[in-house]
Motif scaffolding. Structure first.
Motif, PDB file in Angstrom:
ATOM      1  N   ASN A 124       0.855  -1.189   0.000  1.00  0.00           N
ATOM      2  CA  ASN A 124       0.000   0.000   0.000  1.00  0.00           C
ATOM      3  C   ASN A 124       0.893   1.242   0.000  1.00  0.00           C
ATOM      4  O   ASN A 124       1.686   1.438   0.926  1.00  0.00           O
ATOM      5  CB  ASN A 124      -0.898   0.005   1.241  1.00  0.00           C
ATOM      6  N   PRO A 125       0.810   2.090  -1.024  1.00  0.00           N
ATOM      7  CA  PRO A 125       1.667   3.279  -1.099  1.00  0.00           C
ATOM      8  C   PRO A 125       1.551   4.191   0.129  1.00  0.00           C
ATOM      9  O   PRO A 125       2.492   4.919   0.452  1.00  0.00           O
ATOM     10  CB  PRO A 125       1.164   3.996  -2.365  1.00  0.00           C
ATOM     11  N   ARG A 126       0.416   4.148   0.825  1.00  0.00           N
ATOM     12  CA  ARG A 126       0.245   4.984   2.007  1.00  0.00           C
ATOM     13  C   ARG A 126       1.175   4.563   3.137  1.00  0.00           C
ATOM     14  O   ARG A 126       1.406   5.329   4.067  1.00  0.00           O
ATOM     15  CB  ARG A 126      -1.209   4.935   2.490  1.00  0.00           C
ATOM     16  N   ASN A 127       1.707   3.348   3.043  1.00  0.00           N
ATOM     17  CA  ASN A 127       2.612   2.852   4.074  1.00  0.00           C
ATOM     18  C   ASN A 127       4.073   3.031   3.706  1.00  0.00           C
ATOM     19  O   ASN A 127       4.949   2.390   4.295  1.00  0.00           O
ATOM     20  CB  ASN A 127       2.335   1.364   4.335  1.00  0.00           C
ATOM     21  N   ALA A 128       4.333   3.904   2.746  1.00  0.00           N
ATOM     22  CA  ALA A 128       5.716   4.153   2.340  1.00  0.00           C
ATOM     23  C   ALA A 128       6.520   4.693   3.521  1.00  0.00           C
ATOM     24  O   ALA A 128       6.013   5.488   4.318  1.00  0.00           O
ATOM     25  CB  ALA A 128       5.752   5.148   1.186  1.00  0.00           C
ATOM     26  N   PRO A 129       7.775   4.269   3.689  1.00  0.00           N
ATOM     27  CA  PRO A 129       8.580   4.694   4.840  1.00  0.00           C
ATOM     28  C   PRO A 129       9.026   6.147   4.748  1.00  0.00           C
ATOM     29  O   PRO A 129       9.277   6.667   3.658  1.00  0.00           O
ATOM     30  CB  PRO A 129       9.790   3.753   4.782  1.00  0.00           C
ATOM     31  N   ASP A 130       9.108   6.799   5.912  1.00  0.00           N
ATOM     32  CA  ASP A 130       9.676   8.143   5.946  1.00  0.00           C
ATOM     33  C   ASP A 130      11.186   8.014   6.128  1.00  0.00           C
ATOM     34  O   ASP A 130      11.748   6.915   6.051  1.00  0.00           O
ATOM     35  CB  ASP A 130       9.032   8.988   7.055  1.00  0.00           C
ATOM     36  N   GLU A 131      11.867   9.121   6.385  1.00  0.00           N
ATOM     37  CA  GLU A 131      13.331   9.107   6.456  1.00  0.00           C
ATOM     38  C   GLU A 131      13.846   8.190   7.568  1.00  0.00           C
ATOM     39  O   GLU A 131      14.752   7.375   7.354  1.00  0.00           O
ATOM     40  CB  GLU A 131      13.850  10.528   6.676  1.00  0.00           C
ATOM     41  N   PHE A 132      13.271   8.315   8.771  1.00  0.00           N
ATOM     42  CA  PHE A 132      13.718   7.468   9.875  1.00  0.00           C
ATOM     43  C   PHE A 132      13.439   6.000   9.577  1.00  0.00           C
ATOM     44  O   PHE A 132      14.276   5.121   9.844  1.00  0.00           O
ATOM     45  CB  PHE A 132      13.028   7.863  11.179  1.00  0.00           C
ATOM     46  N   GLU A 133      12.265   5.707   9.045  1.00  0.00           N
ATOM     47  CA  GLU A 133      11.886   4.317   8.771  1.00  0.00           C
ATOM     48  C   GLU A 133      12.763   3.705   7.684  1.00  0.00           C
ATOM     49  O   GLU A 133      13.130   2.523   7.768  1.00  0.00           O
ATOM     50  CB  GLU A 133      10.410   4.260   8.403  1.00  0.00           C
ATOM     51  N   SER A 134      13.111   4.495   6.676  1.00  0.00           N
ATOM     52  CA  SER A 134      14.021   4.003   5.636  1.00  0.00           C
ATOM     53  C   SER A 134      15.388   3.690   6.236  1.00  0.00           C
ATOM     54  O   SER A 134      16.022   2.674   5.893  1.00  0.00           O
ATOM     55  CB  SER A 134      14.167   5.043   4.522  1.00  0.00           C
TER      56      SER A 134
END
Length: 212
Positions: free
Chosen positions: A108-118
């Motif tokens: 789901n594209p809405r669950n794309a990671p942010d900077e910290f998550e990446s």
């Protein structure tokens, strides 16, 4: 002559004592910050374990949920990912905390990671044995949240959706990724608001400085 000598002795003594007091206060402030950050880490860890328990329960009971009384397998649309993200969304809606599930290539594209998550995903890929990842010095920065992440690894319960054969459409309608046991499926990301912690820390630091 004697008073002048005493004055010259008193000045460096006073300076040394003042520097020692300042150093003591700095050490105490650092210890207070570390103590508060450790309490945040422990809170995030407990939350991650509770979320993982819900995920594991769904994984263990997936076949039972989808098997009708006559033994027919009928996918009910209720699986680990749906339950995990839904519980996380409900918790986030009811509190100031933010709980998310994400991956390097989420379905789901809405669950794309942010900077910290990446950054966390890359960390777990590079350190397969690591159990947690978090952003240090949260109470000394302008960040509004303490960021924490734990890895979600492939197990037998995930195979029906993420295992082999790669490209085959699973019960949820998405192509399987062809992952193997132990592969990183994604991460659980937990964000804890730090405003109250920072206020408490400022009060404690003020008290320490005053008493010193």
């Amino acid at each position: 002559m004697k008073p002048r000598l005493e004055l010259w002795l008193a000045i460096p003594t006073t300076v040394v004592i003042t520097l020692l007091l300042l150093f003591s206060v700095m050490v105490e402030v650092w210890l207070e910050q570390k103590q508060y950050e450790e309490s945040l880490r422990e809170q995030a860890y407990i939350l991650s374990e509770e979320m993982q328990a819900a995920w594991d329960f769904m994984s263990a009971n997936q076949d039972r949920i989808n098997t009708d009384g006559d033994g027919t397998y009928t996918f009910k649309g209720l699986h680990c990912s749906i339950v995990g993200t839904s519980i996380g969304a409900l918790f986030t809606h009811r509190t100031d905390y933010v709980i998310r599930y994400t991956a390097s290539h989420p379905r789901n594209p809405r669950n794309a990671p942010d900077e910290f998550e990446s950054e966390a995903i890359e960390f777990f890929l590079s350190n397969p044995k690591a159990k947690e990842h978090y952003a240090p010095d949260a109470l000394r920065s302008d960040d509004d949240y303490f960021r924490y992440a734990v890895p979600l690894t492939m197990d037998s319960g995930c195979a029906s959706c993420h295992g082999e054969p790669k490209g085959e459409i699973d019960a949820t309608g998405f192509p399987k990724e062809g992952m193997e046991i132990g592969d990183l499926v994604g991460i659980a990301s937990i964000s804890i608001p730090t405003d109250q912690y920072k206020r408490d820390l400022a009060i404690r630091i003020g008290q320490r400085a005053f008493l010193s």
